[in-house]
Structure formats: C-alpha cells, structure tokens
Design an enzyme around this catalytic site. Structure first.
Site, PDB file in Angstrom:
ATOM      1  N   LEU A  67       0.619   3.692  -2.060  1.00 13.85           N
ATOM      2  CA  LEU A  67       1.074   3.606  -3.454  1.00 13.85           C
ATOM      3  C   LEU A  67       1.570   4.944  -3.983  1.00 13.85           C
ATOM      4  O   LEU A  67       0.997   5.983  -3.700  1.00 13.85           O
ATOM      5  CB  LEU A  67      -0.057   3.092  -4.342  1.00 13.85           C
ATOM      6  CG  LEU A  67      -0.641   1.731  -3.946  1.00 13.85           C
ATOM      7  CD1 LEU A  67      -1.681   1.292  -4.956  1.00 13.85           C
ATOM      8  CD2 LEU A  67       0.446   0.669  -3.790  1.00 13.85           C
ATOM      9  N   HIS A  68       2.645   4.886  -4.763  1.00 13.11           N
ATOM     10  CA  HIS A  68       3.197   6.071  -5.408  1.00 13.11           C
ATOM     11  C   HIS A  68       3.471   5.716  -6.871  1.00 13.11           C
ATOM     12  O   HIS A  68       3.169   4.591  -7.317  1.00 13.11           O
ATOM     13  CB  HIS A  68       4.464   6.548  -4.688  1.00 13.11           C
ATOM     14  CG  HIS A  68       5.465   5.454  -4.473  1.00 13.11           C
ATOM     15  ND1 HIS A  68       6.061   4.782  -5.507  1.00 13.11           N
ATOM     16  CD2 HIS A  68       5.944   4.891  -3.336  1.00 13.11           C
ATOM     17  CE1 HIS A  68       6.888   3.884  -5.031  1.00 13.11           C
ATOM     18  NE2 HIS A  68       6.829   3.902  -3.710  1.00 13.11           N
TER      19      HIS A  68
ATOM     20  N   GLY B 218       0.820  -1.213   0.000  1.00 12.03           N
ATOM     21  CA  GLY B 218       0.000   0.000   0.000  1.00 12.03           C
ATOM     22  C   GLY B 218       0.849   1.257   0.000  1.00 12.03           C
ATOM     23  O   GLY B 218       2.023   1.213  -0.353  1.00 12.03           O
TER      24      GLY B 218
ATOM     25  N   SER C 222       9.645   6.021  -2.812  1.00  8.95           N
ATOM     26  CA  SER C 222       9.474   4.994  -1.788  1.00  8.95           C
ATOM     27  C   SER C 222       8.360   5.439  -0.862  1.00  8.95           C
ATOM     28  O   SER C 222       8.202   6.643  -0.607  1.00  8.95           O
ATOM     29  CB  SER C 222      10.768   4.842  -0.975  1.00  8.95           C
ATOM     30  OG  SER C 222      10.505   4.188   0.247  1.00  8.95           O
TER      31      SER C 222
ATOM     32  N   GLN D 286      15.643  -7.787  -3.216  1.00 10.11           N
ATOM     33  CA  GLN D 286      14.332  -8.444  -3.128  1.00 10.11           C
ATOM     34  C   GLN D 286      14.007  -9.134  -4.457  1.00 10.11           C
ATOM     35  O   GLN D 286      13.548 -10.278  -4.476  1.00 10.11           O
ATOM     36  CB  GLN D 286      13.260  -7.410  -2.790  1.00 10.11           C
ATOM     37  CG  GLN D 286      11.835  -7.918  -2.949  1.00 10.11           C
ATOM     38  CD  GLN D 286      10.801  -6.964  -2.409  1.00 10.11           C
ATOM     39  OE1 GLN D 286      10.681  -6.817  -1.204  1.00 10.11           O
ATOM     40  NE2 GLN D 286      10.043  -6.314  -3.270  1.00 10.11           N
TER      41      GLN D 286
ATOM     42  N   GLN E  74       8.203  -9.068   7.684  1.00  8.72           N
ATOM     43  CA  GLN E  74       9.405  -8.514   7.042  1.00  8.72           C
ATOM     44  C   GLN E  74       9.915  -7.263   7.738  1.00  8.72           C
ATOM     45  O   GLN E  74      10.832  -6.616   7.245  1.00  8.72           O
ATOM     46  CB  GLN E  74       9.175  -8.270   5.551  1.00  8.72           C
ATOM     47  CG  GLN E  74       8.192  -7.178   5.202  1.00  8.72           C
ATOM     48  CD  GLN E  74       7.889  -7.136   3.707  1.00  8.72           C
ATOM     49  OE1 GLN E  74       7.126  -7.943   3.188  1.00  8.72           O
ATOM     50  NE2 GLN E  74       8.488  -6.213   2.993  1.00  8.72           N
TER      51      GLN E  74
ATOM     52  N   GLY F  17       5.986   4.851  -8.417  1.00  7.27           N
ATOM     53  CA  GLY F  17       6.798   3.646  -8.623  1.00  7.27           C
ATOM     54  C   GLY F  17       5.906   2.407  -8.684  1.00  7.27           C
ATOM     55  O   GLY F  17       6.068   1.541  -9.557  1.00  7.27           O
ATOM     56  N   HIS F  18       4.940   2.302  -7.744  1.00  8.23           N
ATOM     57  CA  HIS F  18       3.999   1.177  -7.792  1.00  8.23           C
ATOM     58  C   HIS F  18       3.145   1.246  -9.063  1.00  8.23           C
ATOM     59  O   HIS F  18       2.870   0.230  -9.699  1.00  8.23           O
ATOM     60  CB  HIS F  18       3.032   1.227  -6.601  1.00  8.23           C
ATOM     61  CG  HIS F  18       3.665   1.053  -5.267  1.00  8.23           C
ATOM     62  ND1 HIS F  18       3.803   2.085  -4.379  1.00  8.23           N
ATOM     63  CD2 HIS F  18       4.203  -0.038  -4.662  1.00  8.23           C
ATOM     64  CE1 HIS F  18       4.386   1.655  -3.285  1.00  8.23           C
ATOM     65  NE2 HIS F  18       4.649   0.366  -3.434  1.00  8.23           N
TER      66      HIS F  18
HETATM   67  O1  PAF Z   1       8.131  -4.607  -2.089  1.00  8.80           O
HETATM   68  C1  PAF Z   1       7.173  -4.669  -1.293  1.00  8.80           C
HETATM   69  O2  PAF Z   1       6.313  -3.792  -1.231  1.00  8.80           O
HETATM   70  C2  PAF Z   1       7.060  -5.846  -0.365  1.00  8.80           C
HETATM   71  O3  PAF Z   1       8.300  -6.270   0.068  1.00  8.80           O
HETATM   72  C3  PAF Z   1       6.243  -7.009  -0.949  1.00  8.80           C
HETATM   73  C4  PAF Z   1       6.924  -7.590  -2.176  1.00  8.80           C
HETATM   74  C5  PAF Z   1       4.851  -6.537  -1.312  1.00  8.80           C
HETATM   75  C6  PAF Z   1       6.123  -8.145   0.064  1.00  8.80           C
HETATM   76  O4  PAF Z   1       5.450  -7.731   1.219  1.00  8.80           O
END
Ligand code: PAF
Length: 280
Positions: free
Chosen positions: A32-33, A30, A184, A152, A60, A35-36
């Site tokens: 969201l910017h 979530g 980010s 990642q 995480q 980049g997403h």
């Molecule tokens: O990159 C992210 O936003 C997170 O690490 C992900 C891949 C959604 C996993 O929670």
C-alpha cells in the site's frame, strides 16, 4: 481492526459491521502507498465502516516473474489500514479465492481486449473475475478504485452495470509524487535510472492535454506523446490511447467533451501506466 483470512470470517465480520450502517470496500493487492490510502480515506469519509482486501491475484498476471516479484508488505499494510480507520481486512489465500476445479470467469468481452488489454492479454478478465468474487464475499454498499487504472475502472463499471451488481463504484483521483510520477506499487522495482526518467509519462500527458485544449487534434496529441516518450532511451512506449470518457470509443479529430488519455511504457523490467482526463 479485524483480520480475516477465510470467507466465513469476513462474512461474519461484515454481518456485525452492518449493524452500524453502510460499508465501503477498498480492494488491493497490498504494498500500500498513498494512492491506496486516498481510496481508504474516501471510503472512511463516505461510510460507517470500511473493509479492505489484500490479495495478489494470480489470474491478472500474464508473466509468472511479475507475479512472483510483486511486492508483499503485509505488516506495513495492516499498520497503515489500522491507522486510517479500516474496520476489517480480508487476506485470503489463492485456494480460498479459487476453489479446486473452479471454472467460472467474468469478462467484459470488448473492453477487456482493447487498449491496455491488448498489451496484457487476460489481465482484465482476471481483474473482473476476482473483483466479482470480492464484491460477492463482502457485500459492500460502495467500492473505491483509483482513476490511475483508468481502463480497470471502466471494466468494473461496465461489469457492475451488466451484471446488475448492487454496489456503487467511486473513482478517486490519481496521487502523484512531487515530480509527477503516479504512485504505484511497481515503482519500488524501478532502478534509480528508470525512476529518474519515469515522470516523463506524466509530462507527456500534461503537454498533450494542453495541446488538445489549444484546439489541436487527437492525432496531433498522440504524435506528441509518442515523440516525447520515444526521445527517452530508457522508456519503451507500449500503448497510447485517447478515448471518449463516457463510451471508451477511440477519439479522433478535433474532439469535444471529456477524453481519457492512457499510456503504458516499459522501464527496464517494470511496466508502468498513467492516465489523464481532459475536458474540451
Ligand atoms: O487495482 C488493483 O490493485 C487490482 O487490480 C484489484 C482491483 C485489487 C484486483 O486484484
């Protein structure tokens, strides 16, 4: 756009979408910017339907304050996803994702514990575990991840290969502000003073790439990044790694081929990461 909060709902939605053809998946936490949204746009372009997920994954986060303070902007996120042409969104609860008594984790044993994994112990295990769950739940053809989270992306590619997961992984270029700061969700938590100096990460990486292209060694590029960031009192360099892009092994000397440069630095309360690939 269908909004699903349980696994059974998203599975039913995906089953119906399957009738139209391929499915692209964009997993997010979530906030969201742009980049997403670049990931969503790429997924929309490549597939007949796009499914997005929004889940702030607790496993995480090493630091409970970081988890608690992670920005949550569900309504704005849903508006942006709808506008971008997303067909379905999965927004599960923690209980839905981690059933009571759960014991199973997914870990890329070496990749998870080097480089940024050393700075954030357990982080990549949490990512690999939740991404496996999301892949299993949605069953998409392709999934889209930002190159900004360079390690990642490598962890996910390794995991998909090792576990024979039937999904294609697409890496999408980092989107940056005009001053070079990589987008980010954490950027909104920077103070004005830290925000003003944060583009130093991109500057250090860009200068290091030029240095490498001029024939300098990896060690010289590393020293230059360290000196640039150490000269900024508001930035605390946590890690700097230059690896061979194909194997993720540390690069050294006068390297050839494509290298991945990754840095992380603390700006007050906020840990930022950035990356750049350079082909020599
Ligand atoms: O990159 C992210 O936003 C997170 O690490 C992900 C891949 C959604 C996993 O929670």
């Amino acid at each position: 756009m269908i909004i699903c909060r349980s696994i059974s709902e998203i599975r039913a939605a995906v089953k119906a979408l399957r009738e139209n053809g391929t499915i692209g998946l964009v997993t997010t936490m979530g906030a969201l910017h742009a980049g997403h949204m670049a990931l969503v746009q790429a997924a929309v372009q490549d597939n007949d339907s796009v499914v997005a997920t929004i889940f702030v994954n607790p496993t995480q986060f090493g630091n409970p304050d970081d988890l608690e303070n992670y920005p949550r902007t569900e309504q704005e996120d849903l508006d942006a996803l709808r506008e971008a042409g997303t067909a379905a969104v999965f927004i599960p609860t923690k209980q839905e994702m981690y059933p009571k008594g759960d014991q199973t984790i997914v870990e890329t044993t070496q990749l998870a514990n080097v480089l940024h994994g050393k700075v954030r112990p357990g982080h990549f295990r949490g990512v690999a575990t939740v991404v496996t769950k999301l892949f299993n739940i949605v069953g998409a053809d392709s999934a889209y991840f930002g190159k900004k989270d360079y390690q990642q992306l490598a962890v996910i590619r390794r995991m998909v290969e090792d576990l024979h997961m039937n999904i294609r992984i697409k890496g999408i270029d980092t989107v940056r502000e005009d001053d070079g700061l990589a987008l980010s969700s954490r950027n909104v938590r920077l103070t004005a003073a830290h925000r003003a100096v944060a583009p130093i990460l991109n500057r250090a990486l860009t200068d290091a790439a030029s240095l490498l292209k001029s024939g300098a060694t990896v060690e010289a590029a590393q020293s230059m990044i360290r000196e640039t960031i150490d000269a900024e009192p508001l930035a605390d360099l946590k890690a700097i790694d230059i690896v061979k892009a194909d194997s993720f092994e540390p690069a050294s000397g006068t390297a050839k081929g494509t290298l991945g440069m990754m840095i992380s630095a603390q700006f007050g309360e906020v840990l930022l990461i950035d990356q750049r690939e350079v082909t020599l």
